[in-house]
Write a protein that holds these residues in place. Structure first.
Motif, short mmCIF file in Angstrom:
data_model
loop_
_atom_site.label_atom_id
_atom_site.label_comp_id
_atom_site.label_asym_id
_atom_site.label_seq_id
_atom_site.Cartn_x
_atom_site.Cartn_y
_atom_site.Cartn_z
N LEU A 45 0.83 -1.19 0.00
CA LEU A 45 0.00 0.00 0.00
C LEU A 45 0.88 1.25 0.00
CD1 LEU A 45 -2.91 -1.03 2.40
CD2 LEU A 45 -2.42 -1.71 0.04
N GLN A 47 1.62 3.60 2.04
CA GLN A 47 2.50 3.83 3.18
C GLN A 47 3.85 3.15 3.00
OE1 GLN A 47 -0.71 2.86 3.03
NE2 GLN A 47 -1.65 2.86 5.06
N TYR A 64 -0.26 3.90 13.95
CA TYR A 64 -1.39 3.39 13.18
C TYR A 64 -1.25 1.91 12.83
CZ TYR A 64 -3.40 8.02 12.56
OH TYR A 64 -3.99 9.24 12.77
N THR A 66 -1.61 -0.80 10.14
CA THR A 66 -1.45 -0.77 8.69
C THR A 66 -1.67 -2.15 8.11
OG1 THR A 66 0.15 1.04 8.84
CG2 THR A 66 0.13 -0.22 6.81
N THR A 82 -9.51 -1.80 10.62
CA THR A 82 -8.73 -0.95 9.72
C THR A 82 -9.30 -1.04 8.30
OG1 THR A 82 -6.74 -1.34 11.05
CG2 THR A 82 -6.43 -0.44 8.83
N ASP A 84 -8.51 0.62 4.36
CA ASP A 84 -7.58 1.40 3.55
C ASP A 84 -8.06 1.37 2.10
OD1 ASP A 84 -5.15 2.52 2.36
OD2 ASP A 84 -4.24 2.07 4.29
N TYR A 396 -7.68 8.66 11.83
CA TYR A 396 -7.78 8.79 10.38
C TYR A 396 -6.45 9.35 9.85
CZ TYR A 396 -12.72 8.87 11.74
OH TYR A 396 -13.93 8.61 12.30
N ASN A 399 -2.68 9.32 3.19
CA ASN A 399 -1.31 9.01 2.78
C ASN A 399 -1.09 9.42 1.33
OD1 ASN A 399 -0.38 7.35 5.22
ND2 ASN A 399 -2.26 6.30 4.63
N SER A 425 -4.23 7.55 -0.55
CA SER A 425 -5.08 6.59 0.15
C SER A 425 -5.62 7.19 1.44
CB SER A 425 -4.31 5.29 0.45
OG SER A 425 -3.36 5.50 1.48
N THR A 427 -6.80 6.01 5.30
CA THR A 427 -6.70 4.94 6.28
C THR A 427 -7.56 5.27 7.49
OG1 THR A 427 -4.42 4.46 5.62
CG2 THR A 427 -5.15 3.58 7.73
N ASN A 429 -8.56 3.74 11.33
CA ASN A 429 -8.43 2.82 12.47
C ASN A 429 -9.57 3.14 13.43
OD1 ASN A 429 -4.79 2.54 12.93
ND2 ASN A 429 -6.09 1.99 11.24
#
Length: 439
Positions: A45, A47, A64, A66, A82, A84, A396, A399, A425, A427, A429
């Motif tokens: 991804l 990140q 976070y 991931t 999560t 993404d 939140y 990225n 992207s 993300t 959580n």
């Protein structure tokens, strides 16, 4: 308010997923994608892409959770629900010695991934990722076609093109054993359709019947990924992680059909509807044998401060076969180095101190060898993770990643590609599926 955000994200997740399953058009414009089953896309991804693509020995990045499909063992470190979702855009400049530069751009869904913790040390993950992409279009011309003085001297154009992609829908589970070991695996269904065309045209002879051969390959089948991570506490809040992951050499179903048609071109240069279909047949109901791929990684992380890591990957693409025919590729090797830095994860009055700053480099010896020349790829990557306002349970982050890369060479009449890949992207959580207790 949180209820509406969750409902909206779930709806968006569903819409994008359905749209991605329907996606089958070309998502690249690279002549190097014509080899094998298209250009392979690493399952990382944004990140991780910003850090050179490292991921074999990473799980959480900063505060976070991931999702890291490259190594399913990383799911065992996920303790919050999560989501993404991301898109990617590519700007590609093609250059061949003695020719002008050609520019192409494409935008596509890059991924949809979801993970939910099952126990304190385990989590499920599922999603949709791109696997390979196919897209190219080029022409070769032969002047004074013929073998005798009375032969036809018109120019003949041979036009080669292709489009399509393969996608990877996966479901995985990762879990921890004791304090130091994470294990995990993915079951994936790889599917899609790839089409390749070869046309023969005589542009200067109006009314001539031109011909085209279309080969279509409908693909579908299972693949398996597996991984392990070993975590060691070096100091307080500092960790050293060793990682390994692999992708099995499985076989996918492959149905290759061939259509041969004839068509004319109008005086304005536009192609008319096909005048005739000479042949329409199934050439092969066989298998695609995928290569075994292995990834090795090492990372060092100080919680909420920085992460640095390195990956090495090797793919046995020399064993790739389609319908029992070896595709003439070679083993690939990749080296990646990168990291992330957060100035002050607890800052109250300086937003930019909360941002993750990521940087990486990558070198690939690809599986392609043309005119006795290895096709190599170099990339510089960088990106940032922007945290958004949070509440008591939800985190939140947006990225952004950019890849500046070069593939190929001008030597031996080959093509050099310079491209910029941009990734964006979102993300989330959050504490979903929490069981409340009342006194």
């Amino acid at each position: 308010m949180i209820k509406y955000i969750r409902s909206g994200l779930t709806f968006l997740f569903t819409v994008i997923t359905l749209g991605a399953w329907a996606q089958s058009t070309a998502t690249t414009s690279s002549p190097y994608s014509q080899f094998g089953i298209g250009s392979f896309i690493d399952p990382v991804l944004p990140q991780n892409k910003a850090m050179g693509g490292i991921g074999t020995a990473t799980n959480r990045i900063g505060q976070y959770n991931t999702i890291n499909p490259l190594n399913p063992a990383s799911y065992g470190a996920i303790n919050l629900t999560t989501i993404d979702i991301g898109i990617s855009s590519s700007i590609l400049l093609l250059k061949q010695s003695g020719s002008s530069t050609q520019t192409n751009n494409n935008t596509r869904l890059s991924h949809v991934a979801f993970a939910v913790p099952v126990t304190k040390k385990s989590a499920l993950s599922f999603g949709l990722l791109p696997y390979t992409e196919l897209g190219y279009n080029y022409k070769q011309s032969i002047s004074n076609f013929g073998t005798s003085s009375s032969a036809d001297t018109n120019t003949v154009n041979y036009i080669y093109s292709g489009d399509g992609s393969l996608s990877k829908a996966y479901a995985g589970y990762g879990f921890g054993i004791g304090k130091h070991i994470l294990l995990g695996g993915n079951v994936s269904y790889i599917f899609g359709n790839m089409r390749q065309y070869r046309s023969t045209e005589i542009p200067d002879l109006y009314g001539t019947l031109n011909s085209r051969i279309e080969r279509s390959n409908a693909v579908g089948g299972l693949n398996y990924d597996y991984g392990v991570q070993l975590n060691f506490d070096v100091a307080e809040a500092s960790h050293l992680i060793f990682g390994y992951s692999g992708s099995a050499s499985t076989q996918l179903n492959s149905k290759i059909t061939s259509i041969v048609s004839q068509y004319t071109v109008s005086s304005a240069g536009n192609e008319n509807i096909a005048a005739d279909t000479i042949s329409n047949q199934v050439l092969n109901n066989g298998k695609i044998k995928l290569p075994l791929m292995n990834h090795f990684g090492l990372s060092y992380q100080k919680d909420n401060k920085f992460l640095i890591g390195a990956d090495y990957s090797i793919g046995n693409w020399n064993t790739l076969t389609i319908g029992g025919v070896n595709q003439g590729l070679q083993k690939s090797q990749s080296y990646a180095l990168g990291g992330s830095f957060t100035p002050n994860a607890l800052a109250l009055h300086n937003y930019f101190a909360l941002v993750d700053y990521r940087l990486g480099v990558r070198y690939d010896k690809t599986y392609i060898n043309v005119n006795s020349t290895d096709i190599k790829q170099y990339a510089l990557t960088f990106g940032m993770g922007f945290p958004l306002p949070r509440n008591n349970t939800a985190f939140y982050k947006i990225n952004f990643t950019a890849e500046l890369a070069q593939r190929g060479t001008l030597q031996n009449s080959l093509i050099k590609e310079n491209y910029i890949n941009l990734h964006l992207s979102f993300t989330l959580n959050d504490l979903w599926f929490r069981r409340y207790q009342f006194d």
